[in-house]
Design a protein around this motif. Sequence first.
Motif, PDB file in Angstrom:
ATOM      1  N   ARG A   1       1.377  -4.914   3.139  1.00  0.00           N
ATOM      2  CA  ARG A   1       2.015  -6.197   2.860  1.00  0.00           C
ATOM      3  C   ARG A   1       3.512  -5.971   2.689  1.00  0.00           C
ATOM      4  NH1 ARG A   1      -1.020  -9.986  -0.765  1.00  0.00           N
ATOM      5  NH2 ARG A   1       1.019 -10.130  -1.735  1.00  0.00           N
TER       6      ARG A   1
ATOM      7  N   ASP B   1       5.446  -7.259   0.465  1.00  0.00           N
ATOM      8  CA  ASP B   1       5.843  -7.084  -0.929  1.00  0.00           C
ATOM      9  C   ASP B   1       5.320  -5.774  -1.533  1.00  0.00           C
ATOM     10  OD1 ASP B   1       3.176  -7.789  -1.088  1.00  0.00           O
ATOM     11  OD2 ASP B   1       3.461  -9.360  -2.579  1.00  0.00           O
ATOM     12  N   ALA B   2       4.697  -4.943  -0.718  1.00  0.00           N
ATOM     13  CA  ALA B   2       4.221  -3.648  -1.174  1.00  0.00           C
ATOM     14  C   ALA B   2       5.261  -2.554  -0.955  1.00  0.00           C
ATOM     15  CB  ALA B   2       2.927  -3.281  -0.452  1.00  0.00           C
ATOM     16  N   LEU B   3       6.459  -2.946  -0.561  1.00  0.00           N
ATOM     17  CA  LEU B   3       7.495  -1.978  -0.202  1.00  0.00           C
ATOM     18  C   LEU B   3       8.831  -2.383  -0.804  1.00  0.00           C
ATOM     19  CD1 LEU B   3       8.066   0.494   1.708  1.00  0.00           C
ATOM     20  CD2 LEU B   3       8.712  -1.191   3.416  1.00  0.00           C
ATOM     21  N   ASN B   4       9.538  -1.401  -1.353  1.00  0.00           N
ATOM     22  CA  ASN B   4      10.874  -1.644  -1.877  1.00  0.00           C
ATOM     23  C   ASN B   4      11.734  -0.433  -1.553  1.00  0.00           C
ATOM     24  OD1 ASN B   4      13.003  -1.292  -4.145  1.00  0.00           O
ATOM     25  ND2 ASN B   4      12.456  -3.450  -4.183  1.00  0.00           N
TER      26      ASN B   4
ATOM     27  N   ILE C   1       6.468   2.517  -2.577  1.00  0.00           N
ATOM     28  CA  ILE C   1       5.315   1.853  -1.971  1.00  0.00           C
ATOM     29  C   ILE C   1       4.441   1.419  -3.131  1.00  0.00           C
ATOM     30  CG2 ILE C   1       3.373   2.078  -0.392  1.00  0.00           C
ATOM     31  CD1 ILE C   1       5.009   4.335   0.974  1.00  0.00           C
ATOM     32  N   LEU C   2       4.241   0.115  -3.259  1.00  0.00           N
ATOM     33  CA  LEU C   2       3.702  -0.461  -4.478  1.00  0.00           C
ATOM     34  C   LEU C   2       2.246  -0.908  -4.399  1.00  0.00           C
ATOM     35  CD1 LEU C   2       6.870  -2.638  -5.075  1.00  0.00           C
ATOM     36  CD2 LEU C   2       6.371  -0.425  -6.110  1.00  0.00           C
ATOM     37  N   ASP C   3       1.595  -0.715  -3.256  1.00  0.00           N
ATOM     38  CA  ASP C   3       0.248  -1.266  -3.105  1.00  0.00           C
ATOM     39  C   ASP C   3      -0.536  -0.455  -2.083  1.00  0.00           C
ATOM     40  OD1 ASP C   3      -1.990  -2.972  -3.119  1.00  0.00           O
ATOM     41  OD2 ASP C   3      -0.770  -4.782  -3.038  1.00  0.00           O
ATOM     42  N   THR C   4      -1.843  -0.633  -2.092  1.00  0.00           N
ATOM     43  CA  THR C   4      -2.694   0.007  -1.091  1.00  0.00           C
ATOM     44  C   THR C   4      -2.863  -0.872   0.136  1.00  0.00           C
ATOM     45  OG1 THR C   4      -4.660  -0.890  -2.144  1.00  0.00           O
ATOM     46  CG2 THR C   4      -3.994   1.341  -2.788  1.00  0.00           C
ATOM     47  N   ARG C   5      -2.382  -2.112   0.064  1.00  0.00           N
ATOM     48  CA  ARG C   5      -2.485  -3.032   1.194  1.00  0.00           C
ATOM     49  C   ARG C   5      -1.195  -3.021   2.013  1.00  0.00           C
ATOM     50  NH1 ARG C   5      -3.800  -8.110  -2.325  1.00  0.00           N
ATOM     51  NH2 ARG C   5      -2.295  -6.974  -3.558  1.00  0.00           N
TER      52      ARG C   5
ATOM     53  N   VAL D   1      -1.485   4.959  -2.190  1.00  0.00           N
ATOM     54  CA  VAL D   1      -0.753   3.847  -1.594  1.00  0.00           C
ATOM     55  C   VAL D   1      -1.244   3.608  -0.172  1.00  0.00           C
ATOM     56  CG1 VAL D   1       1.302   4.257  -3.010  1.00  0.00           C
ATOM     57  CG2 VAL D   1       1.095   5.372  -0.791  1.00  0.00           C
ATOM     58  N   ASN D   2      -0.724   2.584   0.481  1.00  0.00           N
ATOM     59  CA  ASN D   2      -1.107   2.296   1.850  1.00  0.00           C
ATOM     60  C   ASN D   2      -0.659   3.439   2.770  1.00  0.00           C
ATOM     61  OD1 ASN D   2      -0.320   1.067   4.661  1.00  0.00           O
ATOM     62  ND2 ASN D   2      -1.957  -0.198   3.798  1.00  0.00           N
TER      63      ASN D   2
END
Length: 152
Positions: free
Chosen positions: A103, A105-108, A97-101, A49-50
């Motif tokens: 952003r 929308d990469a966090l919930n 954490i939903l993404d490597t970028r 993840v990021n």
Amino acid sequence: MVPFNRAASGAALVLIASSLALAGCGGGPRLPFTGGGAKPTAAQTGIGVNAYLWRATLDTLSFMPLLTADPWGGVVNYDWYVNPQTPNERFKATVFILDTRLRADALNVSVTKEVKDASGAWVSAPVAAQTETDLENAILTKARQLNLANAN
């Protein structure tokens, strides 16, 4: 005398050889980015993840007891936290954490709340809608600060 089993000994040899080959492939698991050096990527830090969101999550919610953290799957679970000023309520949080970028929308963030009833037992209670959003914003702000500090 035990009979010689060529297939079993071959499999054992392959297992030993592959174990020796893998032993020289690195120094164990890598830890999430903790600052300094060049701008990290998921490949450099060894997490899925990021790295800024990961570090910011741990920093922002450091007041809560950490239950589990999966840097490859991007899930951080926090155990019950009781604020000494409000001992009749407690909170639990999970961060995804939903993404490597880096952003928004990469966090919930998901928060659970319980309050004590008249008998002293913990019962579920609604969480203010803004609580999860405020935590997400705090983590994102910290992640951006880490990113900017590392860019220099």
